[in-house]
Design a protein around this motif. Structure first.
Motif, PDB file in Angstrom:
ATOM      1  N   MET A   1      44.796  38.339  20.861  1.00 14.65           N
ATOM      2  CA  MET A   1      45.694  37.991  21.954  1.00 14.65           C
ATOM      3  C   MET A   1      45.538  36.514  22.328  1.00 14.65           C
ATOM      4  O   MET A   1      44.435  35.985  22.321  1.00 14.65           O
ATOM      5  CB  MET A   1      45.397  38.869  23.182  1.00 14.65           C
ATOM      6  N   ASN A   2      46.675  35.868  22.670  1.00 17.83           N
ATOM      7  CA  ASN A   2      46.669  34.468  23.102  1.00 17.83           C
ATOM      8  C   ASN A   2      46.603  34.321  24.609  1.00 17.83           C
ATOM      9  O   ASN A   2      46.211  33.271  25.110  1.00 17.83           O
ATOM     10  CB  ASN A   2      47.922  33.740  22.592  1.00 17.83           C
ATOM     11  N   CYS A   3      47.001  35.378  25.328  1.00 16.03           N
ATOM     12  CA  CYS A   3      47.077  35.257  26.778  1.00 16.03           C
ATOM     13  C   CYS A   3      47.000  36.648  27.401  1.00 16.03           C
ATOM     14  O   CYS A   3      47.498  37.637  26.833  1.00 16.03           O
ATOM     15  CB  CYS A   3      48.390  34.563  27.169  1.00 16.03           C
ATOM     16  N   LEU A   4      46.377  36.705  28.549  1.00 17.50           N
ATOM     17  CA  LEU A   4      46.316  37.950  29.311  1.00 17.50           C
ATOM     18  C   LEU A   4      47.112  37.762  30.598  1.00 17.50           C
ATOM     19  O   LEU A   4      46.830  36.855  31.386  1.00 17.50           O
ATOM     20  CB  LEU A   4      44.873  38.321  29.643  1.00 17.50           C
ATOM     21  N   HIS A   5      48.113  38.604  30.803  1.00 17.35           N
ATOM     22  CA  HIS A   5      48.930  38.567  32.025  1.00 17.35           C
ATOM     23  C   HIS A   5      48.494  39.739  32.905  1.00 17.35           C
ATOM     24  O   HIS A   5      48.686  40.901  32.567  1.00 17.35           O
ATOM     25  CB  HIS A   5      50.421  38.698  31.657  1.00 17.35           C
ATOM     26  N   THR A   6      47.856  39.397  34.051  1.00 17.53           N
ATOM     27  CA  THR A   6      47.304  40.446  34.897  1.00 17.53           C
ATOM     28  C   THR A   6      47.291  39.989  36.347  1.00 17.53           C
ATOM     29  O   THR A   6      47.665  38.856  36.669  1.00 17.53           O
ATOM     30  CB  THR A   6      45.873  40.798  34.457  1.00 17.53           C
ATOM     31  N   VAL A   7      46.832  40.863  37.253  1.00 19.63           N
ATOM     32  CA  VAL A   7      46.772  40.555  38.683  1.00 19.63           C
ATOM     33  C   VAL A   7      45.503  39.751  38.973  1.00 19.63           C
ATOM     34  O   VAL A   7      44.422  40.095  38.478  1.00 19.63           O
ATOM     35  CB  VAL A   7      46.795  41.848  39.515  1.00 19.63           C
ATOM     36  N   ASP A   8      45.659  38.701  39.794  1.00 15.92           N
ATOM     37  CA  ASP A   8      44.522  37.888  40.231  1.00 15.92           C
ATOM     38  C   ASP A   8      43.990  38.503  41.520  1.00 15.92           C
ATOM     39  O   ASP A   8      44.532  38.299  42.589  1.00 15.92           O
ATOM     40  CB  ASP A   8      44.959  36.439  40.462  1.00 15.92           C
ATOM     41  N   PHE A   9      42.897  39.281  41.409  1.00 12.80           N
ATOM     42  CA  PHE A   9      42.392  39.968  42.612  1.00 12.80           C
ATOM     43  C   PHE A   9      41.650  39.017  43.552  1.00 12.80           C
ATOM     44  O   PHE A   9      41.235  39.429  44.620  1.00 12.80           O
ATOM     45  CB  PHE A   9      41.506  41.170  42.234  1.00 12.80           C
ATOM     46  N   TYR A  10      41.472  37.725  43.126  1.00 18.24           N
ATOM     47  CA  TYR A  10      40.917  36.739  44.054  1.00 18.24           C
ATOM     48  C   TYR A  10      42.000  36.127  44.947  1.00 18.24           C
ATOM     49  O   TYR A  10      41.687  35.465  45.928  1.00 18.24           O
ATOM     50  CB  TYR A  10      40.211  35.614  43.274  1.00 18.24           C
ATOM     51  N   ASP A  11      43.242  36.327  44.575  1.00 10.15           N
ATOM     52  CA  ASP A  11      44.362  35.797  45.354  1.00 10.15           C
ATOM     53  C   ASP A  11      44.649  36.746  46.514  1.00 10.15           C
ATOM     54  O   ASP A  11      44.859  37.954  46.287  1.00 10.15           O
ATOM     55  CB  ASP A  11      45.591  35.653  44.461  1.00 10.15           C
TER      56      ASP A  11
ATOM     57  N   GLN B   1      47.596  38.751  45.924  1.00  9.93           N
ATOM     58  CA  GLN B   1      47.545  39.572  44.714  1.00  9.93           C
ATOM     59  C   GLN B   1      48.642  39.195  43.707  1.00  9.93           C
ATOM     60  O   GLN B   1      49.261  40.057  43.070  1.00  9.93           O
ATOM     61  CB  GLN B   1      47.640  41.056  45.070  1.00  9.93           C
ATOM     62  N   ARG B   2      48.841  37.882  43.557  1.00  9.16           N
ATOM     63  CA  ARG B   2      49.839  37.446  42.586  1.00  9.16           C
ATOM     64  C   ARG B   2      49.282  37.552  41.172  1.00  9.16           C
ATOM     65  O   ARG B   2      48.075  37.554  40.968  1.00  9.16           O
ATOM     66  CB  ARG B   2      50.252  36.004  42.881  1.00  9.16           C
ATOM     67  N   GLU B   3      50.210  37.595  40.217  1.00  8.17           N
ATOM     68  CA  GLU B   3      49.800  37.707  38.825  1.00  8.17           C
ATOM     69  C   GLU B   3      49.463  36.318  38.272  1.00  8.17           C
ATOM     70  O   GLU B   3      49.949  35.302  38.751  1.00  8.17           O
ATOM     71  CB  GLU B   3      50.902  38.356  37.992  1.00  8.17           C
ATOM     72  N   VAL B   4      48.614  36.320  37.231  1.00  9.85           N
ATOM     73  CA  VAL B   4      48.152  35.078  36.647  1.00  9.85           C
ATOM     74  C   VAL B   4      48.099  35.230  35.132  1.00  9.85           C
ATOM     75  O   VAL B   4      47.887  36.336  34.614  1.00  9.85           O
ATOM     76  CB  VAL B   4      46.758  34.708  37.200  1.00  9.85           C
ATOM     77  N   ASP B   5      48.317  34.116  34.416  1.00  9.84           N
ATOM     78  CA  ASP B   5      48.194  34.085  32.958  1.00  9.84           C
ATOM     79  C   ASP B   5      46.898  33.390  32.601  1.00  9.84           C
ATOM     80  O   ASP B   5      46.652  32.241  33.010  1.00  9.84           O
ATOM     81  CB  ASP B   5      49.363  33.328  32.331  1.00  9.84           C
TER      82      ASP B   5
END
Length: 591
Positions: free
Chosen positions: A363-373, A376-380
């Motif tokens: 995989m080149n990138c993981l698209h998931t939720v940023d639980f530090y935000d 709870q926005r998503e991050v790449d």
């Protein structure tokens, strides 16, 4: 202005009256293009005659300034000593309208016979030279040898080499005003073109005049030095001619008024008559004689030139080291700024660790939720496809720890780099304060000891410099010492000064350490102020207005272990705001 022929005639008249019949006791060559003759004159006693063939400001004058001589006299100096020591000055002359000083001596040769020798100073900018001639006019040697076809003198067909007969430089095709009658001068002025600017026409047509004098004559005649003959009218030509004839009368009668022109308290120009063309923008200061005027006018300028010539290798080495250190600091600051985002690296590692079940190798990138935000926005998060999910998470943790370590090390390196940069800037300031080769040698030894100069002699082989700090005496009689380099600063502050003496230094500005020797007593306010003014003058703030100067008893000044030369720390200090004062420094200086 360079000495024009008319001004030089005033200088020669002054020298003739002071040196007639004088005998040469000593001969020195402090610089590559200047010679000092020590004469014992029946009129003035022991005096020093400076003959400078400097291409920027050649001149002949009596001097009261002390110049440091090289350890080994140059060959030209040795030749002068051989032929002129003990010689008696017969006459000083000047060819008509030439910037040439011809000194005739009666000396003794190897057989004890009396012979004539001549020293000829060609005070011509960019072609200045000093020649020793025998009684027949044959060149024994000269400061600058000129072969045919080399340099401006060679182009004019003159060869200045030992064994050749000396010839005057080719005459300039200008009218000699002193040799022309009033009617001939009138005819010359009547033929001036209408469109010619008065000062430019004078400079191109009449010999012996400098641009300053040409402008001054037009200003006195017409009230403006920028007018043409057509603008002033026919009758004004006679007014300009009158001014020229008055000037020639001044020269014939030797009624010179040596005048220095200053702008913003700094020497700007000089002349042999009062100058009015600048109105109130320039101050005119009359002198009783030319020699003290020339000493004061050229003192600082020539000192800076001598330091630049002799210390060019030092200036180049220190400047290169300073620039290299400044570039290194800028790069480290960029790296330090990059480490400030290291928390994001750790957070990405945590997010990857909690999402290992969603990741696959390649995989080149993981698209998931940023639980530090908080929202709870998503991050790449970028991944290395060649690594496993666990290795990608470990990579972010490794980069986080690397950035944390880098911040610590970069902070240490930046502190060292900034200290080194301050030290190198202080060395450059010390070079500008150097008064001769001994001071420069001491700085060379300091730089070699710190590793900035390579290829120098070993410490055991090189003779240690023995230059001394500058010494002053306050108005109340207290001694004041000023270090000229970091070695002297350390010696004054850490070795010689008593705990009760007062230490001065400009606040956050590179400068000299200044010690006010109190002799165990409470210093008076004037001495404190004068010492502070000296600290301000001998610093990088000398061209400013008010300069902050910290002062404290020496007992509160400490040198940290391993600190660079000249670097100290101090506590329990007071600050005085004073103006740098060069005239005060001259007045208080102990010769």
């Amino acid at each position: 202005m360079p000495l024009d022929a008319l001004c030089l005639s005033g200088v020669i008249h002054e020298l003739s009256g002071a040196l007639a019949g004088g005998r040469i006791d000593k001969i020195y060559q402090p610089g590559r293009d200047e010679v000092v003759l020590g004469l014992r004159s029946p009129q003035t006693g022991n005096v020093k005659l400076l003959l400078s063939a400097n291409q920027s400001h050649p001149r002949a004058q009596l001097t009261a300034l002390n110049r440091e001589n090289p350890d080994a006299p140059p060959m030209f100096c040795m030749l002068l000593r051989k032929h002129l020591t003990g010689g008696r000055l017969l006459a000083i002359s000047q060819p008509p309208m030439e910037r040439i000083v011809d000194l005739r001596f009666e000396a003794t040769n190897e057989l004890g016979d009396r012979v004539e020798r001549r020293l000829v100073l060609e005070a011509i900018s960019r072609r200045a030279n000093l020649l020793l001639l025998d009684g027949e006019g044959r060149i024994l040697d000269c400061i600058r040898r000129v072969d045919s076809g080399l340099g401006s003198a060679g182009v004019q067909g003159r060869i200045l080499q030992p064994g050749m007969f000396y010839r005057l430089p080719p005459a300039v095709e200008k009218a000699d005003p002193a040799a022309l009658s009033h009617e001939e001068l009138e005819g010359l002025f009547s033929a001036a073109p209408e469109g010619s600017r008065g000062s430019s026409w004078l400079l191109d047509t009449v010999g012996g005049l400098s641009p300053l004098i040409c402008r001054e004559l037009c200003f006195r005649a017409w009230g403006d030095d920028g007018l043409t003959f057509g603008e002033v009218g026919e009758s004004s030509r006679s007014a300009l001619l009158d001014q020229l004839e008055q000037l020639l009368t001044t020269v014939k009668q030797n009624t010179f008024i040596p005048t220095m022109l200053t702008r913003e308290e700094r020497p700007f120009d000089f002349s042999f008559i009062p100058i009015g063309q600048y109105h109130d923008s320039v101050k005119s200061i009359p002198f009783s004689a030319f020699s003290p005027l020339l000493d004061q006018f050229y003192e600082q300028k020539e000192q800076q030139e001598r330091v630049k010539q002799r210390g060019q290798d030092l200036i180049r080495a220190v400047t290169n080291a300073r620039d290299r250190t400044a570039r290194k600091i800028a790069h480290q600051e960029q790296e330090l700024a990059a480490t400030q985002n290291r928390e994001q690296l750790r957070q990405f590692g945590d997010i990857l660790t909690s999402n290992l079940h969603c990741m696959e190798r390649g995989m080149n990138c993981l698209h998931t939720v940023d639980f530090y935000d908080p929202e709870q926005r998503e991050v790449d998060i970028r991944l290395d496809p060649l690594l496993t999910p666990q290795q990608n998470a470990a990579k972010y943790y490794k980069e986080y720890n690397k950035a944390k370590t880098a911040e610590k090390m970069l902070t240490i390196q930046l502190t060292k780099g900034r200290t080194e940069l301050e030290y190198l800037n202080s060395v450059l300031e010390n070079i500008s304060l150097s008064e001769g080769e001994r001071d420069l040698r001491e700085i060379r030894q300091e730089l070699a000891g710190c590793g900035y100069l390579r290829g120098a002699k070993a410490k055991g082989q090189e003779k240690r410099a023995n230059s001394k700090p500058m010494e002053f005496r306050s108005s109340a009689g207290l001694r004041i010492s000023v270090g000229k380099n970091n070695t002297q600063n350390d010696l004054l502050t850490c070795k010689q000064a008593f705990k009760s003496d007062i230490w001065f230094h400009t606040q956050k500005i590179h400068g000299s350490h200044v010690i006010l020797w109190t002799e165990g007593k409470s210093p008076d306010a004037q001495s404190l102020n004068e010492a502070a003014c000296l600290a301000a003058w001998f610093s990088q703030g000398r061209d400013g207005g008010k300069v902050p100067v910290d002062y404290t008893p020496v007992k509160f000044v400490k040198k940290p272990a391993g600190a660079r030369p000249g670097m100290v720390v101090y506590t329990t200090y007071e600050t005085a705001w004073v103006a740098p004062d060069g005239e005060l420094a001259k007045r208080l200086r102990v010769k």
